[in-house]
Design an enzyme around this catalytic site. Structure first.
Site, PDB file in Angstrom:
ATOM      1  N   ASP A 214      32.579  41.528  33.676  1.00 36.48           N
ATOM      2  CA  ASP A 214      33.610  42.570  33.750  1.00 36.48           C
ATOM      3  C   ASP A 214      34.884  42.048  33.062  1.00 36.48           C
ATOM      4  O   ASP A 214      35.337  40.933  33.356  1.00 36.48           O
ATOM      5  CB  ASP A 214      33.872  42.853  35.244  1.00 36.48           C
ATOM      6  N   HIS A 215      35.455  42.851  32.187  1.00 37.54           N
ATOM      7  CA  HIS A 215      36.719  42.504  31.507  1.00 37.54           C
ATOM      8  C   HIS A 215      36.745  41.110  30.866  1.00 37.54           C
ATOM      9  O   HIS A 215      37.659  40.318  31.131  1.00 37.54           O
ATOM     10  CB  HIS A 215      37.914  42.635  32.483  1.00 37.54           C
TER      11      HIS A 215
ATOM     12  N   SER B  93      37.489  53.369  42.276  1.00 32.75           N
ATOM     13  CA  SER B  93      37.374  53.405  43.737  1.00 32.75           C
ATOM     14  C   SER B  93      38.042  54.673  44.254  1.00 32.75           C
ATOM     15  O   SER B  93      39.020  55.148  43.676  1.00 32.75           O
ATOM     16  CB  SER B  93      38.040  52.175  44.355  1.00 32.75           C
TER      17      SER B  93
HETATM   18  P1  13P Z   1      38.724  49.603  41.444  1.00 34.40           P
HETATM   19  O1  13P Z   1      39.903  48.694  41.658  1.00 34.40           O
HETATM   20  O2  13P Z   1      39.148  51.045  41.449  1.00 34.40           O
HETATM   21  O3  13P Z   1      37.621  49.354  42.384  1.00 34.40           O
HETATM   22  O4  13P Z   1      38.179  49.347  39.952  1.00 34.40           O
HETATM   23  C1  13P Z   1      37.303  48.287  39.678  1.00 34.40           C
HETATM   24  C2  13P Z   1      37.127  48.057  38.211  1.00 34.40           C
HETATM   25  O5  13P Z   1      37.451  48.857  37.357  1.00 34.40           O
HETATM   26  C3  13P Z   1      36.514  46.775  37.824  1.00 34.40           C
HETATM   27  O6  13P Z   1      36.467  46.594  36.446  1.00 34.40           O
HETATM   28  O1  G3H Z   2      38.929  44.272  37.095  1.00 30.15           O
HETATM   29  C1  G3H Z   2      39.095  44.447  38.288  1.00 30.15           C
HETATM   30  C2  G3H Z   2      38.130  44.059  39.303  1.00 30.15           C
HETATM   31  O2  G3H Z   2      38.476  44.669  40.509  1.00 30.15           O
HETATM   32  C3  G3H Z   2      38.017  42.563  39.444  1.00 30.15           C
HETATM   33  O3  G3H Z   2      39.155  42.046  40.000  1.00 30.15           O
HETATM   34  O4  G3H Z   2      39.925  40.207  38.486  1.00 30.15           O
HETATM   35  O5  G3H Z   2      40.576  40.271  40.917  1.00 30.15           O
HETATM   36  O6  G3H Z   2      38.227  39.714  40.239  1.00 30.15           O
HETATM   37  P1  G3H Z   2      39.494  40.452  39.906  1.00 30.15           P
HETATM   38 ZN    ZN Z   3      38.031  47.485  35.302  1.00 25.43          ZN
END
Ligand code: 13P
Ligand code: G3H
Ligand code: ZN
Length: 341
Positions: free
Chosen positions: A83-84, A226
């Site tokens: 993720d990201h 969310s």
């Molecule tokens: P939320 O903070 O809305 O759960 O989003 C999560 C998200 O986009 C993780 O990449």
């Molecule tokens: O990108 C957002 C997700 O909720 C992950 O969060 O970077 O705190 O692990 P985090």
């Molecule tokens: Zn995200």
């Protein structure tokens, strides 16, 4: 079955006209919660780890927990997604570790904060696509910057300038060959997304519909999705927490997105709220408890409940057994033949 590519899951989801939740993990309990929810609802599963999660857990632990998940839940098609990813190097290290899908978030510079240029984003994402596809691994890109509209995220210009521009989205997909595209329509990460139930002014579903009209064959991704349910906020506050009133993304808006090309929906905050509420409840009601299992088990159960509910609401429930896994080698061959690129 072994971990599968995200591309296969999203292609299947597009065929079946449903969405797939992507849930963030940092530890064993969260992976177990997702896998149990997937088994209960017969859903395919996308498990995702951020850079923060990888460093918190030392990602080799996460990877091996995911291998355990594939052994213990062989009937669930499961993806391990980054993720990201903030740079080409981060994405490459995830690929080397065994992730079957990566997000190159080139909408921001490697500091994860500063908005980048279109040219930078295309170059970095294209490089990740070349490496990933040669190994059959999926790539998600992002165009536009996540962020709320109410808080004037596009400071200096106007409150909408950070949202995805449909023309740029078309060019970005053409120039990068990404498998999935994250778009910015006014959602943000975390619990404080909207100060009241969002309307068309603060959650730009019309922008999403326009992007889907222009890119009907691209799998769209909604981040910051969310729903921040009041019941979960209330449990935390009832047991000593101090959350301020807040609103998330209504499920019916996500479902509208799913009817219009959204195939991946990112959810982390709802699970964080559910787990924390369950832990607070145990601490409040049984202050004499000190066995971690006495609060981690209810926390895991609370997350499983949220994940199973989302899997049902997004429509992925019942679809785990629909298809045979395609190996990463076969996916790589298909990319080479431009069948799916
Ligand atoms: P939320 O903070 O809305 O759960 O989003 C999560 C998200 O986009 C993780 O990449
Ligand atoms: O990108 C957002 C997700 O909720 C992950 O969060 O970077 O705190 O692990 P985090
Ligand atoms: Zn995200």
């Amino acid at each position: 079955m072994p971990l599968v590519s995200m591309r296969q899951l999203l292609d299947e989801a597009a065929q079946g006209a449903y969405g797939v939740g992507a849930f963030n993990v940092n530890n064993m309990e969260q992976i177990q919660a997702i896998m149990e929810a997937a088994r209960e609802t017969k859903s395919p599963a996308i498990v995702q780890a951020s850079r923060g999660a990888r460093s918190y857990s030392q990602d080799r632990f996460l990877y091996h927990l995911m291998l355990a998940a594939t052994e213990l839940y062989p009937e669930i098609p499961t993806v391990l997604h980054l993720d990201h990813g903030n740079s080409v190097e981060t994405c490459k290290s995830a690929i080397a570790m065994g992730f079957t899908s990566v997000m190159m978030d080139g909408s921001l510079m490697p500091d994860g904060k500063t908005p980048s240029t279109f040219e930078y984003n295309v170059k970095a994402t294209r490089e990740v696509v070349e490496t990933a596809h040669s190994k059959g691994i999926t790539v998600e890109g992002e165009i536009g910057c996540l962020g709320g509209i109410e808080d004037g995220h596009g400071a200096g210009l106007d409150a909408l300038s950070h949202l995805t521009d449909p023309d740029q989205a078309v060019e970005f997909v053409r120039q990068t060959g990404v498998d999935a595209l994250a778009i910015a329509i006014g959602t943000s990460h975390g619990a404080y997304k909207f100060t009241k139930k969002p309307t068309g002014e603060t959650l730009k579903m019309d922008r999403l519909l326009e992007i889907h009209r222009r890119l009907p064959n691209t799998h769209l991704v909604m981040h910051g999705s969310s729903s921040v349910p009041k019941e979960l906020q209330d449990i935390i506050n009832q047991y000593g927490g101090k959350l301020k009133p807040t609103w998330g993304v209504p499920i019916e808006e996500i479902q509208l997105g799913i009817k219009n090309g959204v195939r991946k929906i990112n959810v982390d905050t709802d699970n964080r709220l559910a787990m924390t509420g369950a832990i607070r409840k145990v601490f409040w009601e049984k202050p004499e408890e000190f066995d971690p299992r006495s609060y981690l088990k209810p926390a895991r159960d609370a997350m499983k409940k949220v994940v199973a509910q989302r899997m049902t609401q997004f429509g992925q429930a019942g679809h785990a057994g629909d298809y045979a896994p395609i190996s990463l080698e076969e996916m790589a061959k298909r990319y080479q033949q431009h069948l799916t690129a």
